[in-house]
Design a protein around this motif. Structure first.
Motif, mmCIF file in Angstrom:
data_model
loop_
_atom_site.group_PDB
_atom_site.id
_atom_site.type_symbol
_atom_site.label_atom_id
_atom_site.label_comp_id
_atom_site.label_asym_id
_atom_site.label_seq_id
_atom_site.Cartn_x
_atom_site.Cartn_y
_atom_site.Cartn_z
ATOM 1 N N VAL A 12 0.854 -1.185 0.000
ATOM 2 C CA VAL A 12 0.000 0.000 0.000
ATOM 3 C C VAL A 12 0.892 1.238 0.000
ATOM 4 N N LEU A 57 -4.025 8.633 1.322
ATOM 5 C CA LEU A 57 -4.803 7.790 2.231
ATOM 6 C C LEU A 57 -4.903 8.408 3.625
ATOM 7 N N LEU A 110 -6.948 3.442 6.926
ATOM 8 C CA LEU A 110 -6.608 2.117 6.417
ATOM 9 C C LEU A 110 -7.034 1.062 7.423
ATOM 10 N N PHE A 146 -5.439 3.768 11.415
ATOM 11 C CA PHE A 146 -4.889 2.525 10.906
ATOM 12 C C PHE A 146 -5.270 1.415 11.856
#
Length: 231
Positions: A197, A202, A205, A229
């Motif tokens: 990734v 982003l 995640l 995350f």
């Protein structure tokens, strides 16, 4: 009823948008005026988790016959639940082609009962400029072509999908320049190898691995913009 009949078509379509698509479609039998009103809906949801054989055939026939005639220039949301092996991948692919051609903004497909490695995603999906949200759940094959660009995609959910080649996921992610929210559930990792990734845009995640999943390794490059995350 007389008050409703007297309303403009635009208002009637707005009213229909608040009821399930199946109910909205059923109003087409009321009169000639109502026959095509549902075709202006911008939010479409078809299918359910439980089908009888007759219901499956009716839905297939309905989508084959009527979806290409849909009149709204933009589809805000299109959801397909294909939880029965009687649905053919080529039919589902054609329905997605029609949805993509309507400048679709959100696409959700659940096909948990399809045999594994069934490609129901047309190549046109991977170059859809209008798509903002993509959610895929089940035995869907992600065969990402070399020509891929999703310039508006901000949310991507991949739950239990299969990957045609190890680089498929990486190729997809690297061509989503504004992706903010990524959710990945890996059930089997023999078709993905390394989990990579690298998405500077982003912000969130979420990664979940099943006990059967043994990745070769991780490569996750986190930018300062990442807010969440979870693994």
């Amino acid at each position: 009823m007389d008050r409703i009949i007297g309303l403009p078509d635009e208002v009637l379509v707005k009213i229909l948008s608040f009821v399930p698509t199946k109910v909205a479609v059923s109003t087409s039998i009321l009169s000639k005026r109502w026959e095509f009103l549902w075709m202006w809906l911008t939010i479409l949801k078809f299918g359910s988790k439980h089908y009888s054989e007759s219901e499956c055939k009716r839905l297939q026939c309905f989508l084959d016959r009527n979806l290409p005639l849909h009149r709204a220039p933009v589809i805000e949301s299109f959801r397909l639940v294909l939880s029965d092996s009687r649905f053919k991948p080529e039919d589902a692919r054609m329905w997605v082609v029609v949805a993509v051609s309507r400048y679709i903004r959100e696409l959700e497909i659940c096909s948990s009962y399809f045999p594994e490695k069934q490609n129901i995603l047309p190549s046109s999906l991977y170059t859809c400029k209008s798509l903002v949200i993509l959610k895929l759940d089940g035995g869907i094959l992600l065969d990402v072509p070399r020509m891929v660009c999703l310039p508006s995609l901000k949310t991507l959910e991949l739950k239990g999908v299969s990957y045609f080649k190890q680089e498929s996921l990486q190729r997809l992610l690297s061509n989503c320049p504004v992706l903010e929210d990524l959710f990945v559930l890996l059930l089997r990792c023999d078709d993905i190898g390394m989990f990579i990734v690298i998405v500077p845009s982003l912000q969130r995640l979420s990664l979940y691995l099943s006990p059967r999943c043994n990745l070769e390794g991780f490569v996750i490059v986190l930018d300062t913009s990442l807010e969440y995350f979870k693994r």
